[in-house]
Scaffold this motif. Structure first.
Motif, PDB file in Angstrom:
ATOM      1  N   ALA A   1      32.146  10.046  95.761  1.00  0.00           N
ATOM      2  CA  ALA A   1      32.550   9.065  96.741  1.00  0.00           C
ATOM      3  C   ALA A   1      31.662   9.202  97.930  1.00  0.00           C
ATOM      4  O   ALA A   1      31.577  10.247  98.516  1.00  0.00           O
ATOM      5  N   LEU A   2      30.978   8.160  98.213  1.00  0.00           N
ATOM      6  CA  LEU A   2      30.027   8.218  99.296  1.00  0.00           C
ATOM      7  C   LEU A   2      30.407   7.162 100.289  1.00  0.00           C
ATOM      8  O   LEU A   2      30.472   5.996  99.953  1.00  0.00           O
ATOM      9  N   ALA A   3      30.682   7.598 101.558  1.00  0.00           N
ATOM     10  CA  ALA A   3      31.103   6.628 102.544  1.00  0.00           C
ATOM     11  C   ALA A   3      30.685   7.085 103.911  1.00  0.00           C
ATOM     12  O   ALA A   3      30.480   8.264 104.139  1.00  0.00           O
ATOM     13  N   LEU A   4      30.548   6.149 104.814  1.00  0.00           N
ATOM     14  CA  LEU A   4      30.282   6.443 106.208  1.00  0.00           C
ATOM     15  C   LEU A   4      31.434   5.944 107.044  1.00  0.00           C
ATOM     16  O   LEU A   4      32.158   5.047 106.640  1.00  0.00           O
ATOM     17  N   LEU A   5      31.589   6.538 108.217  1.00  0.00           N
ATOM     18  CA  LEU A   5      32.653   6.137 109.111  1.00  0.00           C
ATOM     19  C   LEU A   5      32.530   4.662 109.447  1.00  0.00           C
ATOM     20  O   LEU A   5      31.478   4.187 109.843  1.00  0.00           O
ATOM     21  N   ALA A   6      33.613   3.917 109.222  1.00  0.00           N
ATOM     22  CA  ALA A   6      33.579   2.478 109.475  1.00  0.00           C
ATOM     23  C   ALA A   6      33.707   2.209 110.961  1.00  0.00           C
ATOM     24  O   ALA A   6      34.663   2.605 111.598  1.00  0.00           O
ATOM     25  N   VAL A   7      32.728   1.554 111.499  1.00  0.00           N
ATOM     26  CA  VAL A   7      32.726   1.251 112.924  1.00  0.00           C
ATOM     27  C   VAL A   7      32.331  -0.204 113.103  1.00  0.00           C
ATOM     28  O   VAL A   7      31.296  -0.629 112.609  1.00  0.00           O
ATOM     29  N   ALA A   8      33.149  -0.961 113.749  1.00  0.00           N
ATOM     30  CA  ALA A   8      32.778  -2.332 114.047  1.00  0.00           C
ATOM     31  C   ALA A   8      31.628  -2.308 115.037  1.00  0.00           C
ATOM     32  O   ALA A   8      31.680  -1.617 116.050  1.00  0.00           O
TER      33      ALA A   8
ATOM     34  N   HIS B   1      29.556  15.732 105.546  1.00  0.00           N
ATOM     35  CA  HIS B   1      28.756  15.890 106.761  1.00  0.00           C
ATOM     36  C   HIS B   1      29.602  15.482 107.955  1.00  0.00           C
ATOM     37  O   HIS B   1      30.144  14.369 107.991  1.00  0.00           O
ATOM     38  N   VAL B   2      29.731  16.370 108.921  1.00  0.00           N
ATOM     39  CA  VAL B   2      30.521  16.110 110.117  1.00  0.00           C
ATOM     40  C   VAL B   2      29.553  15.837 111.258  1.00  0.00           C
ATOM     41  O   VAL B   2      28.915  16.757 111.791  1.00  0.00           O
ATOM     42  N   ALA B   3      29.429  14.568 111.634  1.00  0.00           N
ATOM     43  CA  ALA B   3      28.415  14.177 112.609  1.00  0.00           C
ATOM     44  C   ALA B   3      28.647  14.831 113.957  1.00  0.00           C
ATOM     45  O   ALA B   3      27.694  15.223 114.633  1.00  0.00           O
ATOM     46  N   SER B   4      29.905  14.972 114.363  1.00  0.00           N
ATOM     47  CA  SER B   4      30.199  15.531 115.684  1.00  0.00           C
ATOM     48  C   SER B   4      29.761  16.994 115.802  1.00  0.00           C
ATOM     49  O   SER B   4      29.514  17.489 116.895  1.00  0.00           O
TER      50      SER B   4
ATOM     51  N   LEU C   1      41.292  16.576 103.945  1.00  0.00           N
ATOM     52  CA  LEU C   1      42.113  15.701 104.787  1.00  0.00           C
ATOM     53  C   LEU C   1      42.661  16.462 105.987  1.00  0.00           C
ATOM     54  O   LEU C   1      42.707  15.935 107.107  1.00  0.00           O
ATOM     55  N   ASN C   2      43.089  17.698 105.763  1.00  0.00           N
ATOM     56  CA  ASN C   2      43.612  18.495 106.877  1.00  0.00           C
ATOM     57  C   ASN C   2      42.544  18.783 107.925  1.00  0.00           C
ATOM     58  O   ASN C   2      42.835  18.851 109.116  1.00  0.00           O
ATOM     59  N   ARG C   3      41.305  18.950 107.485  1.00  0.00           N
ATOM     60  CA  ARG C   3      40.223  19.274 108.409  1.00  0.00           C
ATOM     61  C   ARG C   3      39.680  18.033 109.129  1.00  0.00           C
ATOM     62  O   ARG C   3      39.432  18.069 110.341  1.00  0.00           O
ATOM     63  N   TRP C   4      39.458  16.946 108.374  1.00  0.00           N
ATOM     64  CA  TRP C   4      38.711  15.830 108.944  1.00  0.00           C
ATOM     65  C   TRP C   4      39.352  14.462 108.727  1.00  0.00           C
ATOM     66  O   TRP C   4      38.852  13.467 109.243  1.00  0.00           O
ATOM     67  N   GLY C   5      40.415  14.377 107.985  1.00  0.00           N
ATOM     68  CA  GLY C   5      41.012  13.076 107.709  1.00  0.00           C
ATOM     69  C   GLY C   5      41.801  12.531 108.886  1.00  0.00           C
ATOM     70  O   GLY C   5      42.169  13.262 109.810  1.00  0.00           O
TER      71      GLY C   5
END
Length: 411
Positions: free
Chosen positions: A6-13, A184-187, A237-241
């Motif tokens: 599953a490959l996804a990026l944070l959805a940002v308008a 990958h955690v961008a922050s 999910l507990n860490r980053w969801g």
């Protein structure tokens, strides 16, 4: 083997920063400004033109709207002139043909309010949302897209994708198997590898298969590993969801309860000869009345839907320490297909094996390749082989991929 891709990026308008609007009229009675945004769609491009005023009022129309679409390379712009364009809450929406990402669009808006206000702006074509979901099954992909559209992040989407894959492609993905996940955690500018592979029960012995032939081994409970997929999903999910587990299970529950059209892979798996050797519950599920599931037919799995509902209500503890854990232990002790059995085929997994399962969280394996950072799961994942291969290609065989030396693509 279970796969979770599953490959996804944070959805940002995204509303691209626009150049400052330039009122060209010498002395307009009202100061207006305009902002243009162009969003890429599957078959078109949406151009949004926002008009606002210093007085806080919106005009109800644009007397004229001129749109210039510049080519991606050299050439003249294509110009469209639109008249009496209506505005809704200060926004005009114009449908353009599908343009290329980053293609430049200019607008000139005429607002009549006593005097003529002529305003210019420009923008580049952007995705409507910065995000992507990729699987080989459309129901799973749409589940991930739905999570992103609802404001979830990449981790939320990956979980929803996994659960739907469990329904529509149970031979490839599911909570009964294991998963490696790279996040990958961008922050933090850090990339993590979460290891949730199947593990041998504590009572596994190295001599269990000694002296046995493949035909003699057959289907047996020895080969059932302690499943890690649900644990690794819960960990990420507990860490980053941002979404609760119960919400992310909803798409899968719906497909399992209401049914879905059987895809080519599930139809192929149901037709394999080994399915006839499954335990009766599984055999009858994939071959109702003895007939394998046909592509395009509707398939439902209400027992799986109920399993997911139980996890949604009680959390992952019910899987590793509760009612589902006991069912797993009981089932793997029955996995045996006569006469191809050894020691009656009874598995050695216990409730303690399930309750003690833990997820490994480590830095992801990393390689710099042709200016790119490539990340993968560390051993025992086979991702390390991919990284080693790329390293060999770059350091030992740099001519590969070099068409000037005769080693281009496909050679």
């Amino acid at each position: 083997m279970n796969r979770l891709l599953a490959l996804a990026l944070l959805a940002v308008a995204v509303f691209p920063a626009a150049a400052a609007s330039r009122p060209l009229d010498a002395a307009p009675t009202t100061t207006y400004s305009v902002d243009a945004s162009a969003f890429l769609r599957p078959s078109s491009t949406d151009l949004l033109v926002r008009v606002s005023s210093a007085a806080g009022a919106f005009p109800d129309r644009l007397e004229k709207l001129q749109v210039k679409i510049w080519p991606t390379r050299d050439g003249d712009a294509q110009t469209q002139n639109l008249f009496d364009v209506p505005l809704s809450a200060g926004v005009a929406e114009v449908a353009l043909p599908r343009l290329s990402l980053r293609q430049r669009v200019e607008v000139r808006a005429h607002v009549k309010d006593g005097s003529q206000n002529v305003l210019d702006d420009e923008t580049t074509v952007q995705y409507a949302h910065l995000g992507a979901v990729a699987t080989d099954e459309p129901h799973a992909t749409q589940a991930g897209v739905g999570v992103l559209r609802a404001g979830g992040n990449a981790v939320d989407a990956a979980a929803a994708v996994l659960f739907v894959l469990n329904v529509v492609q149970p031979a490839l993905a599911g909570i009964g198997g294991g998963s490696d996940v790279v996040v990958h955690v961008a922050s933090e500018n850090r990339t993590y590898a979460l290891g949730g592979r199947e593990r041998a029960p504590a009572n596994t012995q190295p001599t269990m298969y000694q002296g046995q032939t493949q035909a003699r081994i057959g289907f047996n409970g020895y080969s059932v590993g302690v499943p890690g997929t649900l644990a690794v999903v819960d960990e990420m999910l507990n860490r980053w969801g941002t979404k609760p587990l119960a919400e992310l299970l909803e798409p899968a529950i719906g497909h399992a309860q209401d049914g879905f059209p059987v895809g080519w892979f599930l139809a192929r798996e149901a037709a394999l000869g080994r399915v006839a050797q499954f335990q009766p519950e599984a055999r009858d599920l994939f071959r109702p009345g003895g007939v394998p599931l046909a592509r395009g037919s509707t398939f439902a799995n209400p027992d799986l839907a109920e399993t997911f509902r139980l996890i949604a209500r009680e959390g992952t503890d019910v899987f590793y320490r509760g009612e589902i854990a006991q069912a797993i232990v009981d089932a793997q002790q029955k996995v045996a297909v006569a006469p191809n059995t050894i020691a009656n085929g009874a598995g050695r997994m216990t409730l303690e094996d399930l309750a003690s399962y833990g997820v490994d969280v480590r830095p992801a394996s990393h390689l710099e390749y042709k200016g790119y950072d490539v990340y993968s799961s560390p051993p025992p994942s086979t991702g390390i082989v991919m990284l080693e291969t790329l390293g060999l290609l770059e350091s030992k065989f740099p001519m590969l991929g070099d068409s000037s030396r005769g080693y281009g693509f496909g050679t």
